[in-house]
Design a protein around this motif. Structure first.
Motif, PDB file in Angstrom:
ATOM      1  N   ARG A  18      59.645  52.244 -67.044  1.00 52.60           N
ATOM      2  CA  ARG A  18      61.111  52.276 -66.923  1.00 52.60           C
ATOM      3  C   ARG A  18      61.751  50.993 -67.449  1.00 52.60           C
ATOM      4  N   ASP A  26      56.974  52.717 -62.639  1.00 50.51           N
ATOM      5  CA  ASP A  26      57.555  51.631 -61.857  1.00 50.51           C
ATOM      6  C   ASP A  26      56.751  50.338 -61.874  1.00 50.51           C
ATOM      7  N   SER A  37      58.580  58.291 -57.157  1.00 48.74           N
ATOM      8  CA  SER A  37      59.030  57.111 -57.885  1.00 48.74           C
ATOM      9  C   SER A  37      59.996  56.267 -57.056  1.00 48.74           C
TER      10      SER A  37
END
Length: 415
Positions: free
Chosen positions: A37, A82, A296
């Protein structure tokens, strides 16, 4: 219950210690607060590439694996959207060897062009094998950008396009490393047959001299609320038609996360779930079907997926899934269903913490919430979830306008 102590070095490295005198091993787990991300949309796949590069030699240690094996240890790593997490297990008496190895990697990699080329080739081959050359392998390459229009969860950890890794330059690789692989962006967990004072000594000796970097302030674009159903249809050389449905839900540290997790279990955790009972056992539409969550940190997905029996129309199968969902939304779960999934979730949590390595990983992840004690609060959060909580979550999450549907048709079934 996991007992732990924590301290932070001057360079910002957070250290968590879990003493367990009942084992003969020590665990070193280093979590870097960077995942896919955090990548540039034009340079994706870098977090996963570094999972490989970190084993290619550091400034003072040309062969990481060889040095660790001589100390009787073993290691591995994983990347998610993550985080990137590195862990090793070794005899407790060789604990300092682990500190030496991990600190040298954090200090700086060798950045040998040959290592980059080797690991680049490994990642490219992995992309081909896992995502392109096996049935249903590209599902998440298609499903993520369907469900996420704005947030960087729209690409998988392997990357949006493998060409990003193919064309990566050494300067880009170095920039990613010195941006994210810094002590003040990491958490070190040391668990097993160790003493906190010993860990403090080794931490200061080996990690203390590493300078802090400029920690990036994460400014990810929030995914807008989805209000209209999306769909995508593909045809591929696979044995059975498959149906995939996603629904946006909260993130891992949100107060509603546990009720949404249990909701997915009621829908499709195992052979006693609603989807399996109705659509596999009773109506024989699906060969297999399940529901799960992505888990997540930012708002994630509740996913329903299943492979159809031959001759079943995929639209009919979808209607079957929606009937099961509608009944749960309208009437909620039964007390018996909720008690069953609570027991399963609690048992999974307890059994997962038998191994020292799992304790270390769970402590590291919990630290990202800002409250490490969350690792010990989860069972109570599961136990305290009510029927009303599940019903409210079902009504909020399992809405048609909140869904994205992928029809994955087999070529032989579509002709």
């Amino acid at each position: 219950m996991i007992d732990f102590e924590t301290f932070t070095l001057e360079n910002g490295l957070r250290v968590i210690v879990h003493e367990d005198p009942n084992v003969e091993i020590a665990i070193l787990n280093v979590l870097y607060d960077v995942g896919s991300r955090d990548e540039d949309p034009g340079l994706t796949g870098f977090a996963h590439l570094f999972e490989h590069l970190m084993f290619g030699g550091s400034q003072n240690i040309p062969s990481y694996d060889e040095a660790l094996q001589k100390a009787g240890g073993e290691n591995n790593a994983f990347t998610s959207p993550d985080i990137t997490n590195y862990y090793m297990t070794l005899p407790a008496q060789n604990l300092e060897t682990g500190f030496w190895l991990e600190s040298d990697r954090m200090l700086g990699l060798s950045f040998d062009p040959k290592v980059l080329e080797v690991q680049r080739s490994v990642v490219i081959e992995e992309f081909k094998q896992r995502y392109l050359n096996q049935p249903y392998g590209d599902v998440w390459l298609k499903l993520r950008p369907l469900a996420y229009q704005t947030h960087p969860y729209q690409w998988p950890t392997i990357g949006k396009n493998i060409s990003h890794v193919e064309k990566a330059t050494m300067d880009q690789v170095k920039s990613f490393f010195y941006t994210h692989y810094i002590p003040n962006n990491a958490t070190l967990v040391v668990a097993g047959n160790v003493k906190t004072e010993q860990v403090k000594e080794y931490s200061e000796k080996w990690f203390g001299p590493i300078p802090a970097g400029e920690k990036q302030k994460r400014k990810l674009p929030a995914e807008p609320e989805q209000v209209e159903r999306r769909e995508l249809s593909v045809t591929a050389n696979v044995p059975l038609d498959a149906l995939y449905m996603t629904f946006h839900m909260t993130g891992k540290f949100d107060t509603h996360y546990y009720s949404e997790d249990l909701l997915s279990d009621i829908l499709g955790r195992d052979k006693s779930s609603r989807l399996y009972n109705r659509l596999v056992r009773d109506e024989e539409m699906f060969h297999s079907v399940n529901a799960s969550i992505t888990g997540s940190i930012d708002p994630g997905l509740l996913v329903v997926s299943g492979k159809l029996n031959p001759g079943i129309d995929i639209l009919k199968a979808e209607k079957g899934v929606l009937r099961v969902i509608d009944e749960l939304v309208e009437h909620g779960p039964t007390e018996e269903e909720l008690e069953k999934v609570k027991n399963q979730a609690e048992a999974s949590k307890v059994f997962s913490e038998i191994e020292p390595l799992n304790k270390a990983i769970n402590l590291a992840i919990a630290s990202l919430s800002g409250h490490i004690g969350l690792v010990n609060d989860e069972v109570e959060k599961i136990r305290s979830t009510t029927l009303e909580d599940i019903t409210n979550s079902a009504q909020k999450v399992l809405k048609t306008g909140n869904s994205s549907v992928l029809y994955y048709r087999a070529k032989q079934a579509s002709s």
